[in-house]
Every structure is written in structure tokens, then in C-alpha cells.
Write a protein that holds these residues in place. Structure first.
Motif, PDB file in Angstrom:
ATOM      1  N   GLU A 240      -2.292 -15.866   0.044  1.00  0.00           N
ATOM      2  CA  GLU A 240      -2.664 -14.614  -0.645  1.00  0.00           C
ATOM      3  C   GLU A 240      -4.060 -14.117  -0.261  1.00  0.00           C
ATOM      4  O   GLU A 240      -4.596 -13.218  -0.898  1.00  0.00           O
ATOM      5  CB  GLU A 240      -2.606 -14.833  -2.161  1.00  0.00           C
ATOM      6  N   THR A 241      -4.677 -14.685   0.806  1.00  0.00           N
ATOM      7  CA  THR A 241      -6.090 -14.402   1.105  1.00  0.00           C
ATOM      8  C   THR A 241      -6.335 -13.037   1.742  1.00  0.00           C
ATOM      9  O   THR A 241      -7.477 -12.577   1.788  1.00  0.00           O
ATOM     10  CB  THR A 241      -6.649 -15.481   2.049  1.00  0.00           C
ATOM     11  N   ARG A 242      -5.293 -12.399   2.248  1.00  0.00           N
ATOM     12  CA  ARG A 242      -5.492 -11.098   2.899  1.00  0.00           C
ATOM     13  C   ARG A 242      -4.536 -10.056   2.331  1.00  0.00           C
ATOM     14  O   ARG A 242      -3.617  -9.586   3.001  1.00  0.00           O
ATOM     15  CB  ARG A 242      -5.293 -11.216   4.416  1.00  0.00           C
ATOM     16  N   PRO A 243      -4.759  -9.681   1.105  1.00  0.00           N
ATOM     17  CA  PRO A 243      -3.868  -8.686   0.503  1.00  0.00           C
ATOM     18  C   PRO A 243      -4.032  -7.321   1.174  1.00  0.00           C
ATOM     19  O   PRO A 243      -5.121  -6.949   1.587  1.00  0.00           O
ATOM     20  CB  PRO A 243      -4.317  -8.641  -0.955  1.00  0.00           C
ATOM     21  N   THR A 244      -2.929  -6.610   1.267  1.00  0.00           N
ATOM     22  CA  THR A 244      -2.981  -5.263   1.816  1.00  0.00           C
ATOM     23  C   THR A 244      -2.935  -4.204   0.721  1.00  0.00           C
ATOM     24  O   THR A 244      -3.106  -3.022   0.983  1.00  0.00           O
ATOM     25  CB  THR A 244      -1.819  -5.045   2.799  1.00  0.00           C
ATOM     26  N   ALA A 245      -2.673  -4.663  -0.513  1.00  0.00           N
ATOM     27  CA  ALA A 245      -2.626  -3.761  -1.662  1.00  0.00           C
ATOM     28  C   ALA A 245      -3.077  -4.543  -2.892  1.00  0.00           C
ATOM     29  O   ALA A 245      -3.338  -5.758  -2.835  1.00  0.00           O
ATOM     30  CB  ALA A 245      -1.215  -3.212  -1.848  1.00  0.00           C
ATOM     31  N   THR A 246      -3.158  -3.867  -4.021  1.00  0.00           N
ATOM     32  CA  THR A 246      -3.568  -4.537  -5.256  1.00  0.00           C
ATOM     33  C   THR A 246      -2.474  -5.480  -5.741  1.00  0.00           C
ATOM     34  O   THR A 246      -1.272  -5.220  -5.578  1.00  0.00           O
ATOM     35  CB  THR A 246      -3.889  -3.515  -6.351  1.00  0.00           C
ATOM     36  N   ASN A 247      -2.874  -6.576  -6.343  1.00  0.00           N
ATOM     37  CA  ASN A 247      -1.931  -7.507  -6.952  1.00  0.00           C
ATOM     38  C   ASN A 247      -1.745  -7.230  -8.443  1.00  0.00           C
ATOM     39  O   ASN A 247      -1.124  -8.027  -9.148  1.00  0.00           O
ATOM     40  CB  ASN A 247      -2.406  -8.947  -6.750  1.00  0.00           C
ATOM     41  N   GLN A 248      -2.275  -6.100  -8.902  1.00  0.00           N
ATOM     42  CA  GLN A 248      -2.186  -5.766 -10.323  1.00  0.00           C
ATOM     43  C   GLN A 248      -0.882  -5.065 -10.677  1.00  0.00           C
ATOM     44  O   GLN A 248      -0.562  -4.902 -11.853  1.00  0.00           O
ATOM     45  CB  GLN A 248      -3.373  -4.870 -10.712  1.00  0.00           C
ATOM     46  N   THR A 249      -0.123  -4.642  -9.641  1.00  0.00           N
ATOM     47  CA  THR A 249       1.145  -3.956  -9.895  1.00  0.00           C
ATOM     48  C   THR A 249       2.248  -4.653  -9.119  1.00  0.00           C
ATOM     49  O   THR A 249       1.997  -5.344  -8.120  1.00  0.00           O
ATOM     50  CB  THR A 249       1.081  -2.476  -9.461  1.00  0.00           C
ATOM     51  N   GLU A 250       3.480  -4.443  -9.560  1.00  0.00           N
ATOM     52  CA  GLU A 250       4.613  -5.024  -8.864  1.00  0.00           C
ATOM     53  C   GLU A 250       4.743  -4.442  -7.468  1.00  0.00           C
ATOM     54  O   GLU A 250       5.052  -5.151  -6.512  1.00  0.00           O
ATOM     55  CB  GLU A 250       5.906  -4.772  -9.652  1.00  0.00           C
ATOM     56  N   GLU A 251       4.479  -3.124  -7.324  1.00  0.00           N
ATOM     57  CA  GLU A 251       4.549  -2.497  -6.002  1.00  0.00           C
ATOM     58  C   GLU A 251       3.506  -3.090  -5.060  1.00  0.00           C
ATOM     59  O   GLU A 251       3.776  -3.344  -3.876  1.00  0.00           O
ATOM     60  CB  GLU A 251       4.351  -0.978  -6.127  1.00  0.00           C
ATOM     61  N   GLY A 252       2.309  -3.331  -5.577  1.00  0.00           N
ATOM     62  CA  GLY A 252       1.257  -3.915  -4.765  1.00  0.00           C
ATOM     63  C   GLY A 252       1.583  -5.334  -4.344  1.00  0.00           C
ATOM     64  O   GLY A 252       1.380  -5.721  -3.182  1.00  0.00           O
ATOM     65  N   ARG A 253       2.111  -6.122  -5.282  1.00  0.00           N
ATOM     66  CA  ARG A 253       2.468  -7.505  -4.957  1.00  0.00           C
ATOM     67  C   ARG A 253       3.596  -7.547  -3.930  1.00  0.00           C
ATOM     68  O   ARG A 253       3.601  -8.387  -3.025  1.00  0.00           O
ATOM     69  CB  ARG A 253       2.851  -8.263  -6.230  1.00  0.00           C
ATOM     70  N   ALA A 254       4.532  -6.605  -4.038  1.00  0.00           N
ATOM     71  CA  ALA A 254       5.637  -6.541  -3.066  1.00  0.00           C
ATOM     72  C   ALA A 254       5.099  -6.216  -1.674  1.00  0.00           C
ATOM     73  O   ALA A 254       5.575  -6.745  -0.660  1.00  0.00           O
ATOM     74  CB  ALA A 254       6.663  -5.499  -3.502  1.00  0.00           C
ATOM     75  N   ALA A 255       4.091  -5.342  -1.630  1.00  0.00           N
ATOM     76  CA  ALA A 255       3.499  -5.000  -0.324  1.00  0.00           C
ATOM     77  C   ALA A 255       2.750  -6.177   0.274  1.00  0.00           C
ATOM     78  O   ALA A 255       2.704  -6.349   1.505  1.00  0.00           O
ATOM     79  CB  ALA A 255       2.561  -3.803  -0.486  1.00  0.00           C
ATOM     80  N   ASN A 256       2.185  -7.023  -0.575  1.00  0.00           N
ATOM     81  CA  ASN A 256       1.425  -8.177  -0.084  1.00  0.00           C
ATOM     82  C   ASN A 256       2.334  -9.299   0.416  1.00  0.00           C
ATOM     83  O   ASN A 256       1.904 -10.129   1.227  1.00  0.00           O
ATOM     84  CB  ASN A 256       0.500  -8.714  -1.183  1.00  0.00           C
TER      85      ASN A 256
END
Length: 287
Positions: A240-256
Motif C-alpha cells: 500500500e506504499t504507493r497509492p494512486t488515489a485516496t484510501n478514504q473512499t471505496e472508489e479510491g481503494r479500488a483504484a489503489n
């Protein structure tokens, strides 16, 4: 009262009882003495005139010598200035030649870099062309990150949740990607596994690191099975060290949650690569 010399001589002769012959001889001597005196006076006069003329001529010569010496000093000064100017011209010409050579080298380097950039751009265009259908179908995205071309695939269409085993659809997608990438000659690729920040703690995957690495390795294996030479592909995990979006939303977590296939840059194409290589070759070996 003045007495003439002749009368004085007669009186002298009379008183001394001098003979006529002696008288005539004395008279002749006296006349010769007068002539000599007159001649001497003329010579003295001529010498005086000549001396004065010589003095005038000497003064003129001295003035001329002074003029020549001044002219010589001016000529020497001009010659010195000319030598200085010549030295400056030669220096400027040398500097100009060096500048021209440096400019030619710079132009050659720019031309080389432009050719390398055009070659990289040609590779990128080829990749875009090969994956156009998959991009249009939403199966993958292509972007440039830190100067590297990256093919991005969301893991939700490749793996079941919490698993590193490719789904049937995932195998088809990765096989197609591997086959197309293998056709790009001379390039290497790195498969990178990324997750969201939701922790995982199972016997098979104690953390997101194991999950990310297992997914990357399975993608590599499938690409090799599809025809990618194994020496041209590698696996890496970033969890999880290089997220491409926020992890605060389901959409962001899906993108990561994603698999990224990176076109590895050819370091020999980078500016200064030759100098760096020479530096390491010349460095002394450690004992």
C-alpha cells in the motif's frame, strides 16, 4: 701725425746707411708679409663663414635626428600595439575555434538525444497502437509516471478479493498483454503489485506485501506462458506504499488495488550515461 710705412722705411734706411739692394729685399719681404696677412685674413673670414654654415647645418641635422628619433618611437609604439592586437586576434580566433568546436559537439549531443527521444516516442506510440482496443474496452490504462510508461490494470478484474490466483478473465487479459509486449523487441518490463491500505492477515498472506508480491509473480508467470521471454520481465511489490488515489473512499481503494507493468527505461539512453559508465570502469576495485 701719421707716418707712412714707406717713409719710415726710408728714414730707417737713411739712418742705418742701408743699401738699395737691402732696401728692395726688405720692401719685397714687407709686401709678401702684407699679402700673406691679407690672405690669412681672407682664410679666417672664409673659415668663420664655413664654421657658421657648419653650425647651422649641424643644428638642422640635430633637429632632423630628433624628428627621426620621435618618429622611431611612434613607430615602435605602433608596432607594439600591432603585436598586442595581433595577439588578441590570435587569441580570439583560438577562442572562436574552441567555441565552434564546443557548439558542434553540443549540436551533435542534442541530435543524439533527439534521436533517442524519437526512438522512445516511437516505442510509446507502438505500445499505444497495440493496446488501443484494450484501452477502448476499459481493460487497462496507459500513463507516464516519473518518465516511465506504465500499463495499469485494476486487480478487481484480475483476482478475487484477498487472492493472488488469476481469474479466468484475468488470465485472458494478462496473456493478451504479455503477447503484445513480447512483440516489442529489446525492451524489458517490470510487473509491480499494489494494494489498498486495508490490512490482510491470513496464513497465506500475512500482510499486503505477500499479497502484492504473489499477484505480481503470478502475472509474470502468465506473461511468460504467453510468449514473453523470462529474461525480459521481473516482479516487484509495493503493497500500500504507493497509492494512486485516496484510501478514504471505496472508489479510491479500488483504484489503489492494481497491477502496473512498467516499461523499464534503457539507462544507456540517458544523457551522461557514457560518462557514468566510464567513471565506474575507472574506479579502483575494492579489496
Amino acid at each position: 701725425m701719421n707716418t707712412s710705412p714707406k717713409l719710415c722705411l726710408l728714414l730707417l734706411l737713411a739712418s742705418a746707411c742701408v743699401t738699395q739692394k737691402e732696401y728692395d729685399e726688405l720692401a719685397a719681404d714687407l709686401a709678401a708679409a702684407r699679402d700673406a696677412l691679407t690672405s690669412s685674413r681672407e682664410e679666417v673670414k672664409d673659415l668663420s663663414i664655413a664654421l657658421e654654415e657648419n653650425r647651422t647645418e649641424l643644428a638642422i641635422l640635430n633637429d632632423r635626428i630628433a624628428e627621426l628619433e620621435q618618429a622611431l618611437a611612434v613607430a615602435e609604439a605602433r608596432a607594439s600595439d600591432a603585436e598586442t592586437q595581433l595577439a588578441e586576434v590570435l587569441k580570439d580566433r583560438s577562442n572562436l575555434a574552441a567555441s565552434v568546436e564546443e557548439m558542434q559537439q553540443a549540436l551533435a549531443e542534442l541530435k543524439r538525444q533527439r534521436m533517442q527521444a524519437e526512438a522512445r516516442a516511437a516505442v510509446y506510440r507502438a505500445v499505444l497502437s497495440k493496446f488501443k482496443d484494450m484501452i477502448d474496452n476499459g481493460k487497462l490504462k496507459i500513463k507516464v509516471v516519473d518518465g516511465r510508461m506504465v500499463l495499469q490494470l485494476q486487480t478487481d478484474i484480475l483476482f478475487p478479493s484477498g487472492s493472488a490466483k488469476l481469474s479466468d478473465e484475468g488470465k485472458l487479459v494478462i496473456s493478451e498483454v504479455g503477447k503484445l509486449l513480447s512483440e516489442i523487441a529489446g525492451r524489458r518490463f517490470q510487473v509491480e503489485g499494489h494494494t489498498d491500505n486495508v490490512p490482510i492477515n491470513t496464513k497465506t498472506y500475512p500482510s499486503n506485501w505477500e499479497l502484492a508480491s504473489a499477484r505480481a509473480i503470478n502475472v509474470v508467470k502468465t506473461m511468460v506462458e504467453a510468449g514473453m521471454p523470462s529474461e525480459r520481465v521481473s516482479a516487484a511489490a509495493f503493497a500500500e506504499t504507493r497509492p494512486t488515489a485516496t484510501n478514504q473512499t471505496e472508489e479510491g481503494r479500488a483504484a489503489n488495488r492494481r497491477i502496473e507493468i512498467v516499461l523499464v527505461p534503457d539507462l544507456s539512453d540517458l544523457p551522461g550515461a557514457e560518462e557514468i559508465e566510464k567513471l565506474f570502469k575507472s574506479a579502483p576495485a575494492s579489496s
